[in-house]
Design a protein around this motif. Structure first.
Motif, short mmCIF file in Angstrom:
data_model
loop_
_atom_site.label_atom_id
_atom_site.label_comp_id
_atom_site.label_asym_id
_atom_site.label_seq_id
_atom_site.Cartn_x
_atom_site.Cartn_y
_atom_site.Cartn_z
N GLU A 169 0.84 -1.20 0.00
CA GLU A 169 0.00 0.00 0.00
C GLU A 169 0.88 1.25 0.00
O GLU A 169 0.62 2.21 -0.74
N ILE A 173 2.49 1.93 -3.47
CA ILE A 173 1.55 2.54 -4.41
C ILE A 173 1.30 4.00 -4.05
O ILE A 173 1.29 4.87 -4.92
N ILE A 182 4.65 1.70 -10.05
CA ILE A 182 4.25 0.66 -9.10
C ILE A 182 2.81 0.20 -9.35
O ILE A 182 2.54 -1.00 -9.45
N SER A 183 1.88 1.12 -9.48
CA SER A 183 0.50 0.70 -9.71
C SER A 183 0.36 0.02 -11.07
O SER A 183 -0.40 -0.93 -11.22
N CYS A 216 4.53 6.10 -4.93
CA CYS A 216 4.67 6.25 -6.37
C CYS A 216 3.62 7.22 -6.92
O CYS A 216 3.93 8.07 -7.76
N THR A 217 2.40 7.11 -6.44
CA THR A 217 1.33 8.01 -6.88
C THR A 217 1.67 9.45 -6.54
O THR A 217 1.53 10.36 -7.36
N CYS A 225 2.49 6.08 -12.98
CA CYS A 225 2.95 5.45 -11.74
C CYS A 225 3.43 4.02 -12.01
O CYS A 225 2.64 3.12 -12.27
N VAL A 243 -7.22 3.72 -4.33
CA VAL A 243 -6.31 4.83 -4.14
C VAL A 243 -7.13 6.12 -4.09
O VAL A 243 -7.77 6.48 -5.08
N VAL A 267 -4.12 4.47 0.43
CA VAL A 267 -4.32 3.25 -0.35
C VAL A 267 -4.81 2.15 0.58
O VAL A 267 -4.25 1.95 1.66
N SER A 277 -1.06 -3.70 -11.47
CA SER A 277 -2.26 -3.91 -12.28
C SER A 277 -2.02 -4.78 -13.50
O SER A 277 -2.94 -5.44 -13.97
#
Length: 132
Positions: free
Chosen positions: A40, A43, A114-115, A46-47, A112, A88, A71, A119
Motif C-alpha cells: 500500500e 503505491i 508501481i500501480s 509512487c502516486t 505510476c 487509491v 491506499v 495492475s
C-alpha cells in the motif's frame, strides 16, 4: 534492491543506504509494517511522486501539505493469497479546476510505475540459495 535480514527476531529491510524500516509479520502492528502495508505504501508513494512531477511540469503552484494519498488493499471473498483491488484516494491541492483534475488523474495513473506493475500482473521469480 531491497534486502531483508532477520536480526534479533526482527525483520530489517535495507536498501543500499542501510536499514530503512522494520517489517512485521506478528498479529500486532507495533513492530513495523506488514507486507500489506508495504505494498500500500509503495503505491501511495509512487502516486505522490508522479502527481508532484506532473504538477511541477505543468507549472502548477500549490501547497504540498494539501496532497494526501491513501491506499487500501482488499481481497475478493474466499481468496486468501492475493489482493484483488487497491483503492487509491487522492486529496489534491485546492484551486484546481475539474477538467485539469480529470487530465491529471489520467496522467498520474499512466505514469505510476508501481500501480502499473501491480495492475499488469508482473511475474515474480523465486530463487533460493543456502548458506555454505
Amino acid at each position: 534492491m531491497i534486502k531483508l535480514t532477520v536480526s534479533n527476531s526482527t525483520n530489517e529491510l535495507a536498501n543500499e543506504a542501510g536499514v530503512q524500516i522494520k517489517g512485521n509479520h506478528d498479529a500486532g502492528l507495533a513492530n513495523g509494517l506488514s507486507p500489506r502495508e508495504l505494498i500500500e505504501a509503495a503505491i501511495a508513494l509512487c502516486t505522490t511522486i508522479t502527481l508532484e512531477a506532473v504538477l511541477k511540469r505543468d507549472g502548477v503552484v500549490y501547497n504540498a501539505d494539501e496532497v494526501h494519498v491513501q491506499v487500501v488493499a482488499s481481497k475478493e471473498e474466499g481468496v486468501k493469497n492475493r489482493f484483488s483491488h487497491f483503492q487509491v484516494d487522492v486529496t489534491l491541492p485546492s484551486g484546481l479546476d475539474e477538467a485539469y483534475i480529470e487530465k491529471l488523474l489520467k496522467v498520474v495513473e499512466r505514469g505510476c510505475t508501481i500501480s502499473n506493475t501491480v495492475s499488469k500482473g508482473a511475474a515474480v521469480t523465486l530463487n533460493a540459495k543456502s548458506h555454505s
